[in-house]
Design an enzyme around this catalytic site. Structure first.
Site, PDB file in Angstrom:
ATOM      1  N   ASP A  35      45.087  -6.856 -24.760  1.00 49.80           N
ATOM      2  CA  ASP A  35      46.163  -7.699 -23.770  1.00 49.80           C
ATOM      3  C   ASP A  35      46.654  -8.244 -24.573  1.00 49.80           C
ATOM      4  O   ASP A  35      47.814  -9.066 -25.220  1.00 49.80           O
ATOM      5  CB  ASP A  35      45.063  -8.260 -22.594  1.00 49.80           C
ATOM      6  CG  ASP A  35      46.183  -8.160 -21.184  1.00 49.80           C
ATOM      7  OD1 ASP A  35      45.967  -7.600 -19.772  1.00 49.80           O
ATOM      8  OD2 ASP A  35      47.344  -8.612 -21.322  1.00 49.80           O
ATOM      9  N   ASN A  90      41.144  -5.867 -11.586  1.00 49.09           N
ATOM     10  CA  ASN A  90      41.861  -5.775 -10.164  1.00 49.09           C
ATOM     11  C   ASN A  90      42.366  -4.925  -9.057  1.00 49.09           C
ATOM     12  O   ASN A  90      42.796  -4.293 -10.215  1.00 49.09           O
ATOM     13  CB  ASN A  90      43.130  -7.249 -10.734  1.00 49.09           C
ATOM     14  CG  ASN A  90      42.723  -8.526 -11.339  1.00 49.09           C
ATOM     15  OD1 ASN A  90      42.296  -8.401 -10.637  1.00 49.09           O
ATOM     16  ND2 ASN A  90      43.743  -8.155 -12.956  1.00 49.09           N
ATOM     17  N   GLY A  96      46.644  -9.009  -7.595  1.00 51.15           N
ATOM     18  CA  GLY A  96      46.899  -9.497  -8.481  1.00 51.15           C
ATOM     19  C   GLY A  96      47.089  -7.985  -9.961  1.00 51.15           C
ATOM     20  O   GLY A  96      47.326  -7.513 -11.081  1.00 51.15           O
ATOM     21  N   GLN A  97      46.742  -6.961  -9.449  1.00 53.00           N
ATOM     22  CA  GLN A  97      46.427  -5.313  -9.948  1.00 53.00           C
ATOM     23  C   GLN A  97      48.604  -5.431  -9.963  1.00 53.00           C
ATOM     24  O   GLN A  97      48.213  -4.889  -9.284  1.00 53.00           O
ATOM     25  CB  GLN A  97      46.026  -4.408  -9.477  1.00 53.00           C
ATOM     26  CG  GLN A  97      45.930  -2.999  -9.697  1.00 53.00           C
ATOM     27  CD  GLN A  97      45.470  -1.583  -9.246  1.00 53.00           C
ATOM     28  OE1 GLN A  97      45.136  -2.128  -8.550  1.00 53.00           O
ATOM     29  NE2 GLN A  97      45.321  -0.960 -10.479  1.00 53.00           N
ATOM     30  N   HIS A 103      41.726  -0.262 -14.924  1.00 54.16           N
ATOM     31  CA  HIS A 103      40.990  -0.274 -15.548  1.00 54.16           C
ATOM     32  C   HIS A 103      40.650  -1.872 -15.838  1.00 54.16           C
ATOM     33  O   HIS A 103      40.399  -2.701 -14.863  1.00 54.16           O
ATOM     34  CB  HIS A 103      43.102  -1.226 -16.429  1.00 54.16           C
ATOM     35  CG  HIS A 103      43.199  -2.287 -15.753  1.00 54.16           C
ATOM     36  ND1 HIS A 103      44.027  -1.205 -14.742  1.00 54.16           N
ATOM     37  CD2 HIS A 103      43.408  -3.794 -15.931  1.00 54.16           C
ATOM     38  CE1 HIS A 103      44.795  -2.308 -14.475  1.00 54.16           C
ATOM     39  NE2 HIS A 103      44.204  -3.793 -15.090  1.00 54.16           N
ATOM     40  N   HIS A 105      39.200  -5.820 -17.590  1.00 56.98           N
ATOM     41  CA  HIS A 105      39.997  -6.513 -17.993  1.00 56.98           C
ATOM     42  C   HIS A 105      38.135  -7.240 -18.609  1.00 56.98           C
ATOM     43  O   HIS A 105      37.062  -7.637 -18.039  1.00 56.98           O
ATOM     44  CB  HIS A 105      39.839  -7.768 -17.694  1.00 56.98           C
ATOM     45  CG  HIS A 105      41.844  -7.577 -16.761  1.00 56.98           C
ATOM     46  ND1 HIS A 105      42.467  -8.088 -17.545  1.00 56.98           N
ATOM     47  CD2 HIS A 105      41.731  -7.055 -15.314  1.00 56.98           C
ATOM     48  CE1 HIS A 105      43.902  -7.748 -16.728  1.00 56.98           C
ATOM     49  NE2 HIS A 105      43.231  -6.825 -15.165  1.00 56.98           N
TER      50      HIS A 105
HETATM   51  P1  AMP Z   1      46.201  -5.665 -13.755  1.00 56.07           P
HETATM   52  O1  AMP Z   1      47.131  -7.059 -13.631  1.00 56.07           O
HETATM   53  O2  AMP Z   1      44.866  -6.410 -13.539  1.00 56.07           O
HETATM   54  O3  AMP Z   1      46.828  -4.745 -13.366  1.00 56.07           O
HETATM   55  O4  AMP Z   1      46.465  -5.943 -15.144  1.00 56.07           O
HETATM   56  C1  AMP Z   1      47.461  -5.380 -16.219  1.00 56.07           C
HETATM   57  C2  AMP Z   1      47.293  -5.936 -17.382  1.00 56.07           C
HETATM   58  O5  AMP Z   1      47.971  -4.883 -18.425  1.00 56.07           O
HETATM   59  C3  AMP Z   1      48.178  -7.556 -17.655  1.00 56.07           C
HETATM   60  O6  AMP Z   1      46.944  -7.800 -18.251  1.00 56.07           O
HETATM   61  C4  AMP Z   1      49.003  -7.187 -18.495  1.00 56.07           C
HETATM   62  O7  AMP Z   1      49.111  -8.123 -19.373  1.00 56.07           O
HETATM   63  C5  AMP Z   1      48.758  -6.043 -19.421  1.00 56.07           C
HETATM   64  N1  AMP Z   1      49.434  -5.266 -20.068  1.00 56.07           N
HETATM   65  C6  AMP Z   1      51.512  -4.722 -19.727  1.00 56.07           C
HETATM   66  N2  AMP Z   1      51.574  -4.390 -20.335  1.00 56.07           N
HETATM   67  C7  AMP Z   1      50.904  -4.149 -21.510  1.00 56.07           C
HETATM   68  C8  AMP Z   1      50.586  -3.552 -22.799  1.00 56.07           C
HETATM   69  N3  AMP Z   1      52.383  -2.619 -23.058  1.00 56.07           N
HETATM   70  N4  AMP Z   1      50.073  -3.850 -23.513  1.00 56.07           N
HETATM   71  C9  AMP Z   1      48.932  -4.146 -23.708  1.00 56.07           C
HETATM   72  N5  AMP Z   1      48.429  -4.649 -22.172  1.00 56.07           N
HETATM   73  C10 AMP Z   1      49.938  -4.711 -21.304  1.00 56.07           C
END
Ligand code: AMP
Ligand code: ZN
Length: 117
Positions: A35, A90, A96-97, A103, A105
């Site tokens: 992340d 999420n 928080g998505q 995906h 975490h």
């Molecule tokens: P969510 O908020 O559950 O949709 O998770 C999305 C996640 O993607 C967040 O924790 C972000 O920090 C992560 N994220 C966003 N852009 C990138 C990226 N380019 N590379 C890696 N992680 C990312």
């Protein structure tokens, strides 16, 4: 269409190699990468290569791919040396998505409070 790459999807771009990411695990159906804004010493995202908007949609459309994501998450945790870890999906903006490509975490390496916020 579900399963097909989406031109406006960040994680589809990571799968395609069009956006760089620090990959830590790959299978025929999944990709895992660190992340960009880690919330724990280990914070890895495991995604299906195919585009589905969230975990439940993935499981409904392709149960095997959903299982592959979970198995990959366990393999990532083991490779990180995590004795305990948390898997978070999420689902929905209110939870928080922010990226609407399924995906999970994988969080580990620090104390993890329960219940989460
Ligand atoms: P969510 O908020 O559950 O949709 O998770 C999305 C996640 O993607 C967040 O924790 C972000 O920090 C992560 N994220 C966003 N852009 C990138 C990226 N380019 N590379 C890696 N992680 C990312
Ligand atoms: Zn996508």
């Amino acid at each position: 269409m579900a399963g097909e790459p989406q031109a406006d999807c960040l994680f589809c771009k990571i799968v395609a190699g069009d956006v760089p990411a620090t990959l830590v695990h790959e299978t025929a159906t999944t990709v895992a990468f660190r992340d960009i804004n880690p919330q724990a010493p280990t914070h890895v995202l495991v995604i299906p290569r195919a585009h589905h908007r969230d975990a439940a949609s993935l499981a409904a459309a392709d149960p095997q791919a959903a299982a592959d994501v979970l198995r990959a998450a366990g393999e990532v945790a083991a490779a990180e040396g995590a004795e305990a870890y948390r898997l978070v999906f999420n689902t929905g903006a209110g939870a928080g998505q922010t990226v609407f490509h399924a995906h999970v975490h994988v969080l580990a390496g620090r104390g993890l409070e329960w219940p989460p916020g």
